[in-house]
Design an enzyme around this catalytic site. Structure first.
Site, PDB file in Angstrom:
ATOM      1  N   SER A   1       0.807  -1.225   0.000  1.00 22.62           N
ATOM      2  CA  SER A   1       0.000   0.000   0.000  1.00 22.62           C
ATOM      3  C   SER A   1       0.840   1.276   0.000  1.00 22.62           C
ATOM      4  O   SER A   1       0.347   2.336  -0.371  1.00 22.62           O
ATOM      5  CB  SER A   1      -0.928   0.023   1.219  1.00 22.62           C
TER       6      SER A   1
ATOM      7  N   ASP B   1      -4.061   7.709   8.291  1.00 26.58           N
ATOM      8  CA  ASP B   1      -5.158   6.906   8.848  1.00 26.58           C
ATOM      9  C   ASP B   1      -4.704   5.949   9.937  1.00 26.58           C
ATOM     10  O   ASP B   1      -5.429   5.021  10.280  1.00 26.58           O
ATOM     11  CB  ASP B   1      -5.864   6.137   7.724  1.00 26.58           C
TER      12      ASP B   1
ATOM     13  N   HIS C   1      -1.160   4.452   7.170  1.00 25.74           N
ATOM     14  CA  HIS C   1      -0.526   5.018   5.978  1.00 25.74           C
ATOM     15  C   HIS C   1      -0.185   6.492   6.169  1.00 25.74           C
ATOM     16  O   HIS C   1      -0.869   7.195   6.916  1.00 25.74           O
ATOM     17  CB  HIS C   1      -1.469   4.858   4.781  1.00 25.74           C
TER      18      HIS C   1
END
Ligand code: NAG
Ligand code: NAG
Ligand code: NAG
Ligand code: NAG
Length: 381
Positions: free
Chosen positions: A40, A346, A349
Site C-alpha cells: 500500500s 489513517d 498510511h
C-alpha cells in the site's frame, strides 16, 4: 616536508577536480518508464480495483476524489513519477481508464514478499505477493509486446509501452512491511528473525527475474519504522518502561525493521556482484521517515502518532471514512483540519505531506547507497 605537503595538496586538488568532472559527466538518465512492485505504500489503484474501492475522504487532499491510494493524496511513487517527468502509474489490475505507455504498477495494498496462506478478508493480506506481481509483470510484458507488434496504426502503438524500453525502464520496489506485520502477528521475534534471510532472498529473486528479462536499473526502498505506525498502539495499556522510544514508537518492532533493512542492504550488495550489468540503488526510507517523526514539530508537522483521518478516542476506533455509533450518536471518521501538517493519514498510511517530505529527502540520493539521485540511477557504481 613542505614539498610533500605541496604534492599531497596538489593530488588532493586533482582528485577533487576530477571527481567534480566525473559527476558533471553523468548526464541525467532517460527513463522512459517505471515498473513498480510493492504494497500500500506504493499502490496507485490495484487493490482498490481488484476488491472494494477505497472511499472518500481518501484522495480528497490532492485528487479531490478517491484515487485508489491509501492516503489523502500522492504517494512517494507519485513523486518519483513527477521527478522523472512521467505520468502517474496506472495499476496493472485496473481495467478502466488506464495508461501504460510509461510503465505500470503491480503493487497492491496488503502485499507481502512471501506468499501467505490467508485471505484478504481475514487481515487484509493481498493475494498478490511479490512473486505473483512478477508473474503479472511477465505477462504484461509479453502481451504488450505482442499487441505492439500487431498494432496497425501509430495511434494504436502510442498507447502501449515500446518493447525496447523495458530495458531502459526504472524498476522500483517498496515491500516488506507486511511480512513484518504478519510476523508480529504469527511468530515470536526469534522465529521472525530466523525467517528474515528467506524474506530478503525472495525480494532478491524478484530483482533477478526482472534482470534476466533485460531490466537494468533498480531502485529499492528499505522498510520504514513500522513501530511508529499509530495502529500499533491501539488497545495497548500499561506499557512497560522501554517499550516505546522517546517518540512513542514501539522499540522492538523498529528493531525488527532495522534487522530486515540490514539484511536487505547486504543482499543488495551481493546482488550487484551477481548481476554484473545492474545499477541497483538501495534507498534508506527508514531514516527519512524516522527523521520526520523524530523532528515533527521542527519540520512543521503534527505529532507522528496523531492520526489525521478517523475517530480514535481511548479504545474506540472508527477508521478513516467509516461511520459508527458511539454512545447513541453516529460518529464519522473524517479528516483533520490541516492536511499539510499530517504525518499519519489513517493510523497505518502516511499523509501526502509526509510522503512529499520523505520523497524530497530520498530522491536527491542523500540517503541512498550509492549516493546518487534518482535521475542518475541508471549508472552502475
Ligand atoms: C499457515 O501457515 C502457518 C505458519 O506460517 C501454519 O501454522 C498454518 O498451519 C498454515 N495454515 C494452513 C491452512 O496451511
Ligand atoms: C478517554 O479517557 C480519558 C481518561 O480515562 C477520560 O477522561 C475521557 O473522558 C475519555 N474520553 C472519552 C470520549 O470517552
Ligand atoms: C496548515 O499548516 C501549514 C504548515 O504548518 C501552514 O502553513 C498553513 O497556514 C496551515 N493552514 C491552515 C488553514 O491553518
Ligand atoms: C537532499 O535534500 C535534503 C532535503 O531537502 C537536504 O537536506 C540534503 O542536503 C540534500 N542532499 C543532497 C546531496 O543534495
Amino acid at each position: 616536508m613542505e614539498l610533500g605537503r605541496l604534492i599531497f595538496g596538489g593530488l588532493l586538488l586533482l582528485w577533487l577536480v576530477s571527481g567534480i568532472a566525473r559527476c558533471a559527466e553523468l548526464k541525467e538518465c532517460v527513463f522512459p518508464a517505471i515498473y513498480n512492485f510493492g504494497d500500500s505504500n506504493s499502490d496507485t489503484g490495484g487493490i482498490s480495483a481488484a476488491f472494494e474501492p477505497i472511499r472518500a475522504p481518501y484522495g480528497d487532499g490532492f485528487f479531490h476524489k478517491p484515487a485508489g491510494r491509501d492516503s489523502d493524496g500522492r504517494l512517494i511513487i507519485d513523486f518519483i513519477a513527477e521527478k522523472l517527468k512521467l505520468p502517474y502509474l496506472s495499476a496493472y489490475l485496473n481495467s478502466l481508464g488506464t495508461e501504460y505507455r510509461h510503465g505500470a504498477n503491480f503493487a497492491t495494498g496488503g502485499s507481502t514478499i512471501r506468499r501467505q496462506n490467508e485471505t484478504i478478508y481475514e487481515y487484509g493480506i493481498s493475494p498478490f505477493a511479490l512473486d505473483m506481481q512478477i508473474v503479472q509483470f511477465n505477462q504484461f510484458k509479453a502481451r504488450t509486446n505482442e499487441l505492439y507488434r500487431q498494432a496497425k496504426t501509430p495511434s494504436e502503438r502510442s498507447k502501449l509501452p515500446v518493447p525496447e524500453e523495458f530495458a531502459k525502464a526504472l524498476y522500483t520496489f517498496d515491500i516488506g512491511q507486511n511480512d513484518l506485520s504478519v510476523g508480529f502477528r504469527k511468530m515470536n521475534f526469534d522465529q521472525l528473525r530466523a525467517a528474515m534471510p528467506d524474506i530478503v532472498n525472495q525480494l532478491a529473486s524478484a530483482v533477478q527475474n526482472i534482470y534476466q528479462q533485460g531490466g537494468r536499473a533498480f531502485w529499492i526502498h528499505n522498510t520504514g519504522p513500522i513501530g511508529c505506525l499509530p495502529v500499533n498502539l491501539f488497545y495497548k495499556h500499561n506499557l512497560p518502561v522501554g517499550y516505546l522510544d522517546p517518540y512513542g514508537c514501539v522499540n522492538d518492532q523498529n528493531e525488527m525493521a532495522k534487522e530486515f533493512n540490514r539484511q536487505l542492504k547486504d543482499r543488495v550488495i551481493k546482488l550487484k556482484t551477481e548481476l554484473p550489468q545492474a545499477a541497483i540503488t538501495y534507498v534508506d526510507v527508514y531514516s527519512a521517515k524516522y527523521g520526520l517523526i523524530s523532528n515533527a514539530k521542527k519540520e512543521g508537522f503534527d505529532d507522528g502518532l496523531k492520526i489525521c483521518c478517523g475517530y480514535h478516542v481511548n479504545d474506540t476506533h472508527i477508521w478513516c471514512g467509516n461511520k459508527a455509533n458511539v454512545d447513541g450518536k453516529e460518529v464519522y471518521g473524517g479528516s483533520c483540519e490541516n492536511l499539510s501538517k499530517a504525518i499519519s493519514w489513517d493510523g497505518v498510511h502516511y499523509a501526502e505531506a509526509a510522503n512529499q517530505w520523505v520523497a524530497n529527502r530520498i530522491l536527491n540520493g542523500s540517503l541512498s547507497d550509492p549516493t546518487i539521485p534518482i535521475t542518475q540511477a541508471c549508472y552502475r557504481h
